[in-house]
Design a protein around this motif. Structure first.
Motif, PDB file in Angstrom:
ATOM      1  N   THR A   1      -3.499  -1.815   0.295  1.00  0.00           N
ATOM      2  CA  THR A   1      -2.090  -2.724   0.427  1.00  0.00           C
ATOM      3  C   THR A   1      -1.202  -2.439  -0.441  1.00  0.00           C
ATOM      4  O   THR A   1      -1.512  -2.490  -1.751  1.00  0.00           O
ATOM      5  CB  THR A   1      -2.404  -4.108   0.666  1.00  0.00           C
ATOM      6  OG1 THR A   1      -3.383  -4.438   1.759  1.00  0.00           O
ATOM      7  CG2 THR A   1      -1.082  -5.089   1.044  1.00  0.00           C
TER       8      THR A   1
ATOM      9  N   ALA B   1       1.786 -10.423   1.951  1.00  0.00           N
ATOM     10  CA  ALA B   1       0.299  -9.321   1.798  1.00  0.00           C
ATOM     11  C   ALA B   1      -0.923  -9.976   1.486  1.00  0.00           C
ATOM     12  O   ALA B   1      -2.020  -9.266   1.469  1.00  0.00           O
ATOM     13  CB  ALA B   1       0.669  -8.502   0.588  1.00  0.00           C
TER      14      ALA B   1
ATOM     15  N   GLY C   1      -4.386 -10.152   3.803  1.00  0.00           N
ATOM     16  CA  GLY C   1      -4.897  -8.691   3.827  1.00  0.00           C
ATOM     17  C   GLY C   1      -5.822  -8.419   2.599  1.00  0.00           C
ATOM     18  O   GLY C   1      -6.596  -7.850   2.682  1.00  0.00           O
TER      19      GLY C   1
ATOM     20  N   ALA D   1      -8.968 -10.311   2.627  1.00  0.00           N
ATOM     21  CA  ALA D   1      -9.792  -9.650   3.664  1.00  0.00           C
ATOM     22  C   ALA D   1     -10.672  -8.350   2.869  1.00  0.00           C
ATOM     23  O   ALA D   1     -11.685  -7.986   2.968  1.00  0.00           O
ATOM     24  CB  ALA D   1      -9.394  -9.099   4.843  1.00  0.00           C
ATOM     25  N   LYS D   2      -9.662  -7.612   2.059  1.00  0.00           N
ATOM     26  CA  LYS D   2     -10.108  -6.475   1.378  1.00  0.00           C
ATOM     27  C   LYS D   2     -11.491  -7.013   0.044  1.00  0.00           C
ATOM     28  O   LYS D   2     -12.117  -6.132  -0.404  1.00  0.00           O
ATOM     29  CB  LYS D   2      -9.010  -5.438   0.626  1.00  0.00           C
ATOM     30  CG  LYS D   2      -8.115  -4.981   1.728  1.00  0.00           C
ATOM     31  CD  LYS D   2      -7.317  -4.008   0.900  1.00  0.00           C
ATOM     32  CE  LYS D   2      -6.307  -3.519   2.038  1.00  0.00           C
ATOM     33  NZ  LYS D   2      -6.991  -2.176   2.621  1.00  0.00           N
TER      34      LYS D   2
END
Length: 177
Positions: free
Chosen positions: A2, A121, A124, A127-128
């Motif tokens: 990202t 952001a 995401g 999640a990473k």
């Protein structure tokens, strides 16, 4: 990975930092602190640069114009390695947004786009970081970051207090009502 557009974030060498305020006056010291985040994969809130950033930008439940300029840089540093970043990288933007909402603080127009892009952001990036081991502190910061990104400031604040012990007490209270 990202990435955040550097086009909207206030450049660290911008003279605008000298106009922005934080808890102790002008924010001319903040860019040097933010630059340090790129070289620190893990740190503690009690050590610099975090100690000085927290003290100046989220001071005694207040946030400042410089707080909103700093968040995109914190999230950009986080985006470099969300799977190894310290929980503070998630916690800081969540706290700034929760306090902004609670205190109804206006964001300067020139900082709005980058600030809200940085918040967007966060889910995401959480999640990473899902494949890494999470302790209860990291869990609270990750939950808080998602809540703040989605506009739930009070939930973001509550999530920071949601340890397994507190969750158990909450569930007892919830089921007894």
């Amino acid at each position: 990975m990202t990435t955040l557009s550097p086009l909207h974030a206030l450049a660290l060498d911008s003279s605008r930092w000298h106009e922005l305020e934080h808890a102790y006056g002008t924010a001319s010291d903040i860019p040097d602190l933010l630059r340090q985040l790129d070289s620190l994969p893990a740190s503690h809130a009690e050590q610099d640069p975090w100690f000085s950033l927290w003290s100046a930008l989220a001071h005694q439940d207040d946030v400042f114009p410089a707080s909103f300029a700093a968040v995109p840089h914190v999230v950009r540093a986080l985006a470099q390695s969300p799977s190894t970043a310290d929980a503070t990288y998630f916690q800081f933007p969540a706290v700034v947004e929760a306090l902004r909402q609670r205190n109804a603080v206006e964001i300067p127009d020139d900082l709005r786009t980058a600030y809200f892009a940085a918040l967007a952001a966060l889910p995401g990036l959480v999640a990473k970081a899902a494949d890494r081991a999470w302790d209860e502190g990291f869990l609270a910061c990750a939950l808080s970051a998602v809540a703040a990104a989605k506009g739930f400031g009070s939930v973001a604040e509550a999530a920071l207090e949601l340890t397994p012990y507190v969750a158990d007490e909450f569930m007892e209270w919830f089921h007894s009502r």
